[in-house]
Design an enzyme around this catalytic site. Structure first.
Site, PDB file in Angstrom:
ATOM      1  N   CYS A   1       0.827  -1.210   0.000  1.00  0.00           N
ATOM      2  CA  CYS A   1       0.000   0.000   0.000  1.00  0.00           C
ATOM      3  C   CYS A   1       0.857   1.255   0.000  1.00  0.00           C
ATOM      4  CB  CYS A   1      -0.935  -0.003   1.202  1.00  0.00           C
ATOM      5  SG  CYS A   1      -0.094  -0.105   2.809  1.00  0.00           S
TER       6      CYS A   1
ATOM      7  N   HIS B   1      -1.896   1.654   7.421  1.00  0.00           N
ATOM      8  CA  HIS B   1      -2.253   1.521   6.015  1.00  0.00           C
ATOM      9  C   HIS B   1      -2.060   2.864   5.314  1.00  0.00           C
ATOM     10  CE1 HIS B   1      -4.117   0.215   2.394  1.00  0.00           C
ATOM     11  NE2 HIS B   1      -5.247   0.875   2.563  1.00  0.00           N
TER      12      HIS B   1
ATOM     13  N   ASN C   1      -7.857   4.470  -2.443  1.00  0.00           N
ATOM     14  CA  ASN C   1      -7.290   3.265  -1.862  1.00  0.00           C
ATOM     15  C   ASN C   1      -6.613   2.438  -2.952  1.00  0.00           C
ATOM     16  OD1 ASN C   1      -6.660   1.373   0.076  1.00  0.00           O
ATOM     17  ND2 ASN C   1      -8.760   1.010   0.735  1.00  0.00           N
TER      18      ASN C   1
END
Length: 542
Positions: free
Chosen positions: A348, A490, A510
């Site tokens: 990520c 994250h 995202n």
């Protein structure tokens, strides 16, 4: 004791006191060979919920079809591997509350029909034989662990016929909570009434006009009323087909259990009428360990020496904010590429940093939007504290690497692999570098708006909880974000802000694919520094 509980005691008493006599196995190591044509009746006893599920199954390798019925045929499923279809036949009521037969046609992409019997290759012979239900059975086991923790344990009892094929008598199954180690599932499945003849009529779909269901409406918009076991089975099958899930036979029940648990969590949340909705998605059958691959970011409390301070004082921020629009979206500015999917790789951090650099370059290059390579960061940033698919030591370390080495385009470097590759950035002729990276004044929503408007996308670290994994729509606010924990885990990218019904929110890109949330985005409520949105925010200086 209830009548059902009494029945269970009797059933288990019969099951476990059926003359268990240990004997020495033959010298030749036995193997399991299931019949190619079979019909069974049976029952599954759930020792956790104290329920009993009766079933009947048919399988024909010659016809390349199979069928399973539950509760006396009230729910039927036909598997047509020869046609590539599966048919679920069940009862429903019409507008006049009359019972009618319904049929769903689903895709079935396996080359062989559903077997129903456990995957024999996953079991190990224990060296034991015993008498069970007047049969001399071999005892086999299958223990499935993940990261050293038990996930499931299975014991299989089979007897061999004079024709050399094995017939199942009983399967014991236990599943475990991978966090606490406690037993979550505990079932006993008994098989009886075996025959080896299956006719064409046995496998003929009885219903006509089978419909193709809409996965979105069937899976995410149904009410919060608890569903029956048979309906949940149909839901799981529709879910698995829609997301093209390929399960090994030994893991199928585990995945169904996880799916059912998450389905009920989603329904419970949505029944509360909060400002955001949850829904089922590609992660709804993942274990907690697998979900960890979707995160992989740490943060630093100190400003890295390589980072530039935010170039505006609080007074300047307040002056600028009055000139900014109430709603701002960098997608409209042409500074945001499409949402990508990091897959089963904790990258990520690479996707978030790359998105921020792409947007910053587009703002100064007249809207020319490059598609930069996340894989190059996964492969090459190890020296700066990154660990490829295992995350990054601190969020700022990704920026240190970009500052030193730059990012090539995906076209020049190669496609994203969803795994660690070998760094070959030295073979690429052109990389796109930044002049620096700056940290936005923490916990100041006006500063974050100014950064977005003036400099482009902002890379942030948030705490990703189980609620976020199943976010579907609305303004996400998570009360479970805990400031006592090492919270942010994250990396995502803020690409805009807005106001809805008086509530401010951030538009967050995202890296879990376009099927997540609102086309791959999550609208995070701006109140109270929700899930630490404003604690660690960086943008590229180009």
């Amino acid at each position: 004791m209830t009548l059902l509980s009494t029945a269970f005691v009797l059933i288990l008493s019969i099951t476990f006191t059926s003359s268990y006599v240990l004997s020495t196995a033959d010298d030749e190591e036995p193997t399991i060979e299931w019949p190619t044509e079979y019909h069974f009746e049976g029952e599954m006893l759930d020792l956790v919920s104290s329920t009993k599920k009766s079933f009947e199954v048919w399988y024909s390798a010659e016809q390349n079809r199979s069928r399973e019925d539950y509760f006396g045929g009230s729910s039927k499923t036909f598997f047509y591997a020869d046609e590539g279809h599966k048919y679920s036949v069940f009862s429903k009521t019409d507008s006049d509350m009359k019972i009618e037969t319904a049929c769903w046609q689903l895709n079935f992409t396996y080359e062989t029909p559903m077997m129903f019997l456990p995957d024999e290759s996953s079991f190990t012979y224990t060296g034991k034989r015993m008498i069970l239900f007047d049969k001399l059975v071999d005892v086999w086991s299958n223990d499935y662990d993940m990261d050293g923790k038990p996930v499931q344990k299975m014991t299989l009892y089979v007897y061999k016929t004079t024709n050399g094929v094995d017939i199942p008598v009983q399967v014991l199954y236990k599943s475990y909570n991978t966090n606490t180690g406690e037993i979550e599932g505990n079932t006993v499945t008994n098989f009886y009434s075996f025959r080896d003849l299956v006719s064409k009529e046995d496998l003929e779909v009885e219903a006509t006009n089978c419909e193709v269901p809409n996965p979105d409406s069937e899976l995410t918009n149904i009410g919060a009323v608890p569903l029956s076991a048979s309906h949940l089975d149909i839901m799981f099958e529709s879910y698995a087909n829609y997301h093209n899930k390929k399960y090994q036979r030994h893991e199928r029940e585990m995945r169904k259990r996880i799916f059912n648990d998450n389905y009920r969590k989603v329904q419970e949340h949505n029944s509360k009428n909060l400002k955001f909705k949850m829904g089922l998605n590609a992660f709804s059958d993942w274990t907690p360990q697998e979900l960890k691959y979707l995160t992989g970011t740490r943060v630093s409390e100190q400003l890295p020496k390589e980072a530039l301070p935010f170039p505006h004082t609080l007074e300047e921020i307040n002056d600028i904010i009055d000139q900014l629009p109430q709603n701002f979206d960098l997608r409209i500015e042409g500074a945001v590429n499409q949402v990508k999917n990091q897959g089963m790789c904790g990258s990520c951090w690479a996707f978030a940093a790359t998105a921020a650099v792409e947007g910053a370059l587009a703002k100064v290059n007249g809207g020319r939007l490059l598609d930069l390579s996340e894989q190059s960061l996964v492969d090459c940033a190890w020296s700066e504290g990154a660990f490829g698919c295992n995350g990054v030591k601190e969020l700022s370390h990704a920026w240190k690497y970009v500052l030193r080495s730059g990012i090539p385009t995906e076209k020049d470097y190669g496609v994203y692999l969803e795994k660690n590759g070998i760094c070959h950035i030295s073979n690429v002729s052109t990389v796109y570098k930044i002049q620096g990276f700056a940290k936005v004044t923490p916990r100041n929503p006006n500063a974050l708006k100014v950064a977005l408007y003036k400099y482009g996308p902002v890379n942030i670290a948030v705490q990703s909880t189980s609620s976020m994994f199943f976010y579907s729509s609305g303004l996400f606010y998570d009360f479970s974000c805990d400031p006592k924990e090492p919270a942010p885990n994250h990396a995502v990218t803020v690409i805009g802000y807005g106001t809805r019904d008086g509530d401010d929110y951030w538009i967050v890109k995202n890296s879990w694919g376009e099927s997540f949330g609102e086309d791959g985005y999550i609208l995070m409520a701006a109140a109270n520094n929700n899930c630490f949105v404003m604690d660690n925010a960086y943008y590229a200086v180009v």
